[in-house]
Design a protein around this motif. Structure first.
Motif, PDB file in Angstrom:
ATOM      1  N   VAL A 253       0.871  -1.171   0.000  1.00  0.00           N
ATOM      2  CA  VAL A 253       0.000   0.000   0.000  1.00  0.00           C
ATOM      3  C   VAL A 253       0.906   1.218   0.000  1.00  0.00           C
ATOM      4  CG1 VAL A 253      -1.818   1.234   1.240  1.00  0.00           C
ATOM      5  CG2 VAL A 253      -1.729  -1.276   1.334  1.00  0.00           C
ATOM      6  N   THR A 254       0.667   2.132  -0.931  1.00  0.00           N
ATOM      7  CA  THR A 254       1.512   3.322  -1.015  1.00  0.00           C
ATOM      8  C   THR A 254       0.735   4.556  -0.589  1.00  0.00           C
ATOM      9  OG1 THR A 254       0.929   3.731  -3.322  1.00  0.00           O
ATOM     10  CG2 THR A 254       2.859   2.354  -2.911  1.00  0.00           C
ATOM     11  N   SER A 255       1.466   5.527  -0.093  1.00  0.00           N
ATOM     12  CA  SER A 255       0.890   6.825   0.223  1.00  0.00           C
ATOM     13  C   SER A 255       1.854   7.889  -0.280  1.00  0.00           C
ATOM     14  CB  SER A 255       0.687   6.995   1.732  1.00  0.00           C
ATOM     15  OG  SER A 255       0.307   8.338   2.017  1.00  0.00           O
ATOM     16  N   THR A 256       1.402   8.653  -1.273  1.00  0.00           N
ATOM     17  CA  THR A 256       2.249   9.728  -1.785  1.00  0.00           C
ATOM     18  C   THR A 256       2.310  10.878  -0.796  1.00  0.00           C
ATOM     19  OG1 THR A 256       0.368  10.604  -3.036  1.00  0.00           O
ATOM     20  CG2 THR A 256       1.908   9.148  -4.205  1.00  0.00           C
ATOM     21  N   TYR A 257       1.272  11.069  -0.010  1.00  0.00           N
ATOM     22  CA  TYR A 257       1.304  12.113   1.012  1.00  0.00           C
ATOM     23  C   TYR A 257       2.398  11.816   2.039  1.00  0.00           C
ATOM     24  CZ  TYR A 257       0.087  14.962   5.032  1.00  0.00           C
ATOM     25  OH  TYR A 257       0.147  15.835   6.086  1.00  0.00           O
ATOM     26  N   HIS A 258       2.482  10.571   2.466  1.00  0.00           N
ATOM     27  CA  HIS A 258       3.471  10.167   3.470  1.00  0.00           C
ATOM     28  C   HIS A 258       4.810   9.779   2.847  1.00  0.00           C
ATOM     29  CE1 HIS A 258      -0.470   9.445   5.395  1.00  0.00           C
ATOM     30  NE2 HIS A 258       0.148   9.869   6.483  1.00  0.00           N
ATOM     31  N   LEU A 259       4.869   9.706   1.501  1.00  0.00           N
ATOM     32  CA  LEU A 259       6.045   9.211   0.777  1.00  0.00           C
ATOM     33  C   LEU A 259       6.539   7.918   1.408  1.00  0.00           C
ATOM     34  CD1 LEU A 259       8.095  12.396  -0.169  1.00  0.00           C
ATOM     35  CD2 LEU A 259       6.536  11.052  -1.580  1.00  0.00           C
ATOM     36  N   MET A 260       5.622   6.951   1.423  1.00  0.00           N
ATOM     37  CA  MET A 260       5.913   5.699   2.106  1.00  0.00           C
ATOM     38  C   MET A 260       5.142   4.550   1.456  1.00  0.00           C
ATOM     39  SD  MET A 260       5.200   4.878   6.119  1.00  0.00           S
ATOM     40  CE  MET A 260       6.570   5.790   6.789  1.00  0.00           C
ATOM     41  N   MET A 261       5.738   3.383   1.525  1.00  0.00           N
ATOM     42  CA  MET A 261       5.095   2.157   1.090  1.00  0.00           C
ATOM     43  C   MET A 261       5.107   1.202   2.282  1.00  0.00           C
ATOM     44  SD  MET A 261       6.180  -0.362  -2.089  1.00  0.00           S
ATOM     45  CE  MET A 261       7.912  -0.150  -1.786  1.00  0.00           C
ATOM     46  N   LYS A 262       3.954   0.595   2.548  1.00  0.00           N
ATOM     47  CA  LYS A 262       3.860  -0.391   3.618  1.00  0.00           C
ATOM     48  C   LYS A 262       3.356  -1.698   3.022  1.00  0.00           C
ATOM     49  CE  LYS A 262       3.191   2.766   7.503  1.00  0.00           C
ATOM     50  NZ  LYS A 262       2.428   3.014   8.739  1.00  0.00           N
ATOM     51  N   PHE A 263       3.755  -2.812   3.659  1.00  0.00           N
ATOM     52  CA  PHE A 263       3.425  -4.122   3.127  1.00  0.00           C
ATOM     53  C   PHE A 263       3.396  -5.128   4.266  1.00  0.00           C
ATOM     54  CE2 PHE A 263       7.781  -2.864   2.722  1.00  0.00           C
ATOM     55  CZ  PHE A 263       8.471  -3.863   3.391  1.00  0.00           C
ATOM     56  N   SER A 264       2.650  -6.183   4.059  1.00  0.00           N
ATOM     57  CA  SER A 264       2.505  -7.225   5.061  1.00  0.00           C
ATOM     58  C   SER A 264       3.692  -8.174   5.016  1.00  0.00           C
ATOM     59  CB  SER A 264       1.209  -7.996   4.775  1.00  0.00           C
ATOM     60  OG  SER A 264       1.053  -9.045   5.686  1.00  0.00           O
ATOM     61  N   THR A 265       4.211  -8.529   6.192  1.00  0.00           N
ATOM     62  CA  THR A 265       5.266  -9.535   6.305  1.00  0.00           C
ATOM     63  C   THR A 265       4.813 -10.576   7.327  1.00  0.00           C
ATOM     64  OG1 THR A 265       6.508  -8.585   8.156  1.00  0.00           O
ATOM     65  CG2 THR A 265       6.993  -7.716   5.947  1.00  0.00           C
ATOM     66  N   LYS A 266       5.613 -11.602   7.517  1.00  0.00           N
ATOM     67  CA  LYS A 266       5.291 -12.602   8.527  1.00  0.00           C
ATOM     68  C   LYS A 266       5.306 -11.995   9.927  1.00  0.00           C
ATOM     69  CE  LYS A 266       7.224 -16.532   6.050  1.00  0.00           C
ATOM     70  NZ  LYS A 266       8.265 -17.575   6.057  1.00  0.00           N
ATOM     71  N   TYR A 267       6.102 -10.947  10.094  1.00  0.00           N
ATOM     72  CA  TYR A 267       6.292 -10.361  11.410  1.00  0.00           C
ATOM     73  C   TYR A 267       5.923  -8.885  11.397  1.00  0.00           C
ATOM     74  CZ  TYR A 267       9.020 -14.614  11.545  1.00  0.00           C
ATOM     75  OH  TYR A 267       9.415 -15.916  11.445  1.00  0.00           O
ATOM     76  N   ARG A 268       4.648  -8.597  11.343  1.00  0.00           N
ATOM     77  CA  ARG A 268       4.101  -7.237  11.357  1.00  0.00           C
ATOM     78  C   ARG A 268       4.155  -6.584   9.986  1.00  0.00           C
ATOM     79  NH1 ARG A 268       6.782  -5.337  16.948  1.00  0.00           N
ATOM     80  NH2 ARG A 268       5.747  -6.840  18.260  1.00  0.00           N
ATOM     81  N   VAL A 269       3.994  -5.261  10.000  1.00  0.00           N
ATOM     82  CA  VAL A 269       3.966  -4.489   8.756  1.00  0.00           C
ATOM     83  C   VAL A 269       5.352  -3.923   8.499  1.00  0.00           C
ATOM     84  CG1 VAL A 269       2.990  -2.447   7.636  1.00  0.00           C
ATOM     85  CG2 VAL A 269       1.528  -3.915   9.016  1.00  0.00           C
ATOM     86  N   GLY A 270       5.863  -4.157   7.295  1.00  0.00           N
ATOM     87  CA  GLY A 270       7.134  -3.576   6.888  1.00  0.00           C
ATOM     88  C   GLY A 270       6.885  -2.257   6.188  1.00  0.00           C
ATOM     89  N   GLU A 271       7.918  -1.461   6.088  1.00  0.00           N
ATOM     90  CA  GLU A 271       7.766  -0.163   5.431  1.00  0.00           C
ATOM     91  C   GLU A 271       9.048   0.247   4.727  1.00  0.00           C
ATOM     92  OE1 GLU A 271       8.690   3.062   8.936  1.00  0.00           O
ATOM     93  OE2 GLU A 271       6.695   2.166   8.937  1.00  0.00           O
ATOM     94  N   VAL A 272       8.853   1.027   3.689  1.00  0.00           N
ATOM     95  CA  VAL A 272       9.958   1.647   2.970  1.00  0.00           C
ATOM     96  C   VAL A 272       9.594   3.111   2.824  1.00  0.00           C
ATOM     97  CG1 VAL A 272      11.249   1.756   0.809  1.00  0.00           C
ATOM     98  CG2 VAL A 272      10.527  -0.453   1.702  1.00  0.00           C
ATOM     99  N   ARG A 273      10.475   3.976   3.266  1.00  0.00           N
ATOM    100  CA  ARG A 273      10.241   5.416   3.160  1.00  0.00           C
ATOM    101  C   ARG A 273      10.875   5.956   1.886  1.00  0.00           C
ATOM    102  NH1 ARG A 273       8.341   7.928   7.607  1.00  0.00           N
ATOM    103  NH2 ARG A 273       8.246   6.670   9.486  1.00  0.00           N
TER     104      ARG A 273
END
Length: 191
Positions: free
Chosen positions: A144-164
């Motif tokens: 899931v991306t958010s251009t407002y937050h300039l961030m991408m989040k994604f599901s992993t085995k151990y919580r939500v991962g993110e890339v800024r």
């Protein structure tokens, strides 16, 4: 003389979460300069290489790896699977890829990271970016991306991962792309 060592204290166990909720908070955007209309430009690992200046483009129907980045990764051209289907690039230009290549891509920080095989079209075309991640890859990752937050989040085995995203790099790429367009426009006017 030490004869045996024992761990004392608590050892935290990482709990597996099967279906985490992905959301964005205002604090996710706290380090950005607002208001902005910057693109989401990230750094990820493609193959064995940390690859910077990767555009995350929800509107792209294909993952793209630019030939200059492909060469820097020292991947042999023989690994390209030939294709003769053109696609339409920025500005409506028709681009003919050199071929496709499948590489493993890792996003996120351990342990909130994922690694998947991603198919890229390799194109010999000038760009300020090294690669573009499109819808097929984002859907594969359930990102899931958010251009407002300039961030991408994604599901992993151990919580939500993110890339800024990197706002400074995004702006540099934008300026570089404008300069490329101006150069191409000037060339067309001279002809």
């Amino acid at each position: 003389m030490v004869e045996n060592i024992q761990l004392t204290g608590l050892v935290l166990k990482i709990v597996r979460i099967d279906n985490p909720v992905i959301g964005f908070l205002e604090e996710d955007a706290r380090h950005l300069h607002h208001s902005h209309n910057d693109a989401l430009v990230v750094s990820i690992q493609i193959g064995d290489y940390n690859t910077h200046r990767v555009l995350v483009d929800n509107g792209s129907f294909v993952g793209t790896l630019y030939y200059s980045a492909f060469q820097q990764m020292r991947i042999g051209r023989e690994q390209l699977i030939p294709t003769n289907v053109p696609f339409v690039g920025f500005g409506g230009t028709r681009v003919y890829p050199l071929g496709t290549v499948t590489l493993f891509v890792t996003i996120g920080d351990y342990p909130q990271q994922i690694t998947r095989d991603v198919a890229f079209l390799v194109v010999d075309y000038s760009s300020a970016y090294n690669a573009i991640l499109g819808c097929p890859t984002l859907n594969l990752w359930k990102a899931v991306t958010s251009t407002y937050h300039l961030m991408m989040k994604f599901s992993t085995k151990y919580r939500v991962g993110e890339v800024r995203g990197d706002q400074v790099v995004a702006r540099k790429c934008y300026i570089a792309m404008l300069e490329m367009d101006n150069h191409f426009s000037t060339t067309c006017i001279e002809e």
